[in-house]
Design a protein around this motif. Structure first.
Motif, PDB file in Angstrom:
ATOM      1  N   ALA A  26       0.956  -1.077   0.059  1.00  0.00           N
ATOM      2  CA  ALA A  26      -0.228  -0.118  -0.121  1.00  0.00           C
ATOM      3  C   ALA A  26       1.026   1.072   0.046  1.00  0.00           C
ATOM      4  N   LYS A  27       1.691   1.387   0.939  1.00  0.00           N
ATOM      5  CA  LYS A  27       2.813   2.385   0.854  1.00  0.00           C
ATOM      6  C   LYS A  27       3.437   2.602  -0.562  1.00  0.00           C
ATOM      7  N   GLU A  28       3.791   1.619  -1.329  1.00  0.00           N
ATOM      8  CA  GLU A  28       4.448   1.493  -2.698  1.00  0.00           C
ATOM      9  C   GLU A  28       3.308   2.267  -3.543  1.00  0.00           C
ATOM     10  N   VAL A  29       2.221   1.671  -3.614  1.00  0.00           N
ATOM     11  CA  VAL A  29       1.151   2.270  -4.287  1.00  0.00           C
ATOM     12  C   VAL A  29       0.883   3.860  -4.090  1.00  0.00           C
ATOM     13  N   GLY A  30       0.925   4.208  -2.848  1.00  0.00           N
ATOM     14  CA  GLY A  30       0.953   5.596  -2.415  1.00  0.00           C
ATOM     15  C   GLY A  30       2.033   6.516  -3.105  1.00  0.00           C
ATOM     16  N   ARG A  31       2.969   5.754  -2.946  1.00  0.00           N
ATOM     17  CA  ARG A  31       4.317   6.534  -3.677  1.00  0.00           C
ATOM     18  C   ARG A  31       3.969   6.891  -5.329  1.00  0.00           C
ATOM     19  N   LEU A  32       3.649   5.647  -5.786  1.00  0.00           N
ATOM     20  CA  LEU A  32       3.415   5.741  -7.247  1.00  0.00           C
ATOM     21  C   LEU A  32       2.401   6.586  -7.658  1.00  0.00           C
ATOM     22  N   VAL A  33       1.222   6.653  -6.933  1.00  0.00           N
ATOM     23  CA  VAL A  33       0.345   7.606  -7.343  1.00  0.00           C
ATOM     24  C   VAL A  33       0.667   9.055  -6.958  1.00  0.00           C
ATOM     25  N   ALA A  34       1.321   9.417  -6.392  1.00  0.00           N
ATOM     26  CA  ALA A  34       1.968  10.518  -6.086  1.00  0.00           C
ATOM     27  C   ALA A  34       2.747  10.965  -7.231  1.00  0.00           C
ATOM     28  N   GLU A  35       3.565  10.337  -7.602  1.00  0.00           N
ATOM     29  CA  GLU A  35       4.538  10.306  -8.611  1.00  0.00           C
ATOM     30  C   GLU A  35       3.810  10.746 -10.087  1.00  0.00           C
ATOM     31  N   ARG A  36       2.711   9.839 -10.133  1.00  0.00           N
ATOM     32  CA  ARG A  36       1.952   9.842 -11.400  1.00  0.00           C
ATOM     33  C   ARG A  36       1.006  11.265 -11.174  1.00  0.00           C
ATOM     34  N   ARG A  37       0.813  11.665 -10.184  1.00  0.00           N
ATOM     35  CA  ARG A  37      -0.099  12.804  -9.811  1.00  0.00           C
ATOM     36  C   ARG A  37       0.781  14.044 -10.269  1.00  0.00           C
ATOM     37  N   ASP A  38       2.181  14.098 -10.104  1.00  0.00           N
ATOM     38  CA  ASP A  38       3.162  15.006 -10.617  1.00  0.00           C
ATOM     39  C   ASP A  38       3.028  15.141 -12.169  1.00  0.00           C
ATOM     40  N   GLN A  39       3.080  14.095 -12.734  1.00  0.00           N
ATOM     41  CA  GLN A  39       3.139  14.023 -14.035  1.00  0.00           C
ATOM     42  C   GLN A  39       1.959  14.448 -14.847  1.00  0.00           C
ATOM     43  N   ALA A  40       0.700  14.201 -14.067  1.00  0.00           N
ATOM     44  CA  ALA A  40      -0.642  14.564 -14.480  1.00  0.00           C
ATOM     45  C   ALA A  40      -0.920  16.323 -14.442  1.00  0.00           C
ATOM     46  N   GLY A  41      -0.060  16.945 -13.344  1.00  0.00           N
ATOM     47  CA  GLY A  41      -0.202  18.126 -13.288  1.00  0.00           C
ATOM     48  C   GLY A  41      -1.240  18.533 -12.074  1.00  0.00           C
ATOM     49  N   VAL A  42      -1.897  17.472 -11.448  1.00  0.00           N
ATOM     50  CA  VAL A  42      -2.678  17.698 -10.386  1.00  0.00           C
ATOM     51  C   VAL A  42      -2.254  17.936  -9.202  1.00  0.00           C
ATOM     52  N   LYS A  43      -2.959  19.068  -8.443  1.00  0.00           N
ATOM     53  CA  LYS A  43      -2.587  19.760  -7.366  1.00  0.00           C
ATOM     54  C   LYS A  43      -3.119  19.005  -6.160  1.00  0.00           C
ATOM     55  N   GLU A  44      -4.508  18.961  -5.896  1.00  0.00           N
ATOM     56  CA  GLU A  44      -5.123  18.398  -4.919  1.00  0.00           C
ATOM     57  C   GLU A  44      -6.032  17.572  -5.260  1.00  0.00           C
ATOM     58  N   VAL A  45      -6.376  16.476  -4.389  1.00  0.00           N
ATOM     59  CA  VAL A  45      -7.277  15.268  -4.556  1.00  0.00           C
ATOM     60  C   VAL A  45      -8.310  15.066  -3.553  1.00  0.00           C
ATOM     61  N   VAL A  46      -9.304  14.534  -3.726  1.00  0.00           N
ATOM     62  CA  VAL A  46     -10.126  14.091  -2.459  1.00  0.00           C
ATOM     63  C   VAL A  46      -9.894  12.565  -2.317  1.00  0.00           C
ATOM     64  N   PHE A  47      -9.945  12.450  -1.158  1.00  0.00           N
ATOM     65  CA  PHE A  47      -9.834  10.996  -0.757  1.00  0.00           C
ATOM     66  C   PHE A  47     -11.131  10.687   0.346  1.00  0.00           C
ATOM     67  N   ASP A  48     -12.016  10.116  -0.067  1.00  0.00           N
ATOM     68  CA  ASP A  48     -13.293   9.926   0.255  1.00  0.00           C
ATOM     69  C   ASP A  48     -13.361   8.419   0.899  1.00  0.00           C
ATOM     70  N   ARG A  49     -13.358   8.111   2.311  1.00  0.00           N
ATOM     71  CA  ARG A  49     -13.773   6.693   2.737  1.00  0.00           C
ATOM     72  C   ARG A  49     -15.108   6.231   2.854  1.00  0.00           C
ATOM     73  N   GLY A  50     -15.939   7.180   2.487  1.00  0.00           N
ATOM     74  CA  GLY A  50     -17.360   7.208   2.439  1.00  0.00           C
ATOM     75  C   GLY A  50     -18.041   6.578   4.081  1.00  0.00           C
ATOM     76  N   GLY A  51     -17.457   7.121   5.062  1.00  0.00           N
ATOM     77  CA  GLY A  51     -17.856   6.884   6.322  1.00  0.00           C
ATOM     78  C   GLY A  51     -17.270   5.492   6.996  1.00  0.00           C
ATOM     79  N   TYR A  52     -16.367   4.828   6.087  1.00  0.00           N
ATOM     80  CA  TYR A  52     -15.683   3.910   6.567  1.00  0.00           C
ATOM     81  C   TYR A  52     -14.442   4.333   7.502  1.00  0.00           C
ATOM     82  N   ILE A  53     -14.029   3.385   8.280  1.00  0.00           N
ATOM     83  CA  ILE A  53     -12.807   3.826   9.084  1.00  0.00           C
ATOM     84  C   ILE A  53     -11.373   3.828   8.076  1.00  0.00           C
TER      85      ILE A  53
END
Length: 72
Positions: A26-53
């Motif tokens: 999960a940590k590696e996936v988090g790092r990879l998505v952060a890298e790809r976010r840089d490439q896509a030029g996205v600055k902010e995202v929404v992380f919604d767990r929908g009420g789950y812990i």
């Protein structure tokens, strides 16, 4: 619209990981998505767990993405 995505079976991670069902994966996936976010030029995202812990692998993914510069 999906601008950036990553998952544990991605070719960039598959050789590094033994299995995708761990906190380390999960940590590696988090790092990879952060890298790809840089490439896509996205600055902010929404992380919604929908009420789950917010814990375990999800928390590890989110913390690694934050360390990679992702803001949510």
């Amino acid at each position: 619209m999906t601008l950036a995505a990553a998952f544990d079976l991605d070719t960039d991670l598959k050789s590094k990981l033994k299995t995708g069902a761990t906190v380390d994966a999960a940590k590696e996936v988090g790092r990879l998505v952060a890298e790809r976010r840089d490439q896509a030029g996205v600055k902010e995202v929404v992380f919604d767990r929908g009420g789950y812990i917010f814990h375990g692998r999800i928390k590890a993914l989110a913390d690694a993405a934050r360390e990679g510069g992702l803001a949510f």
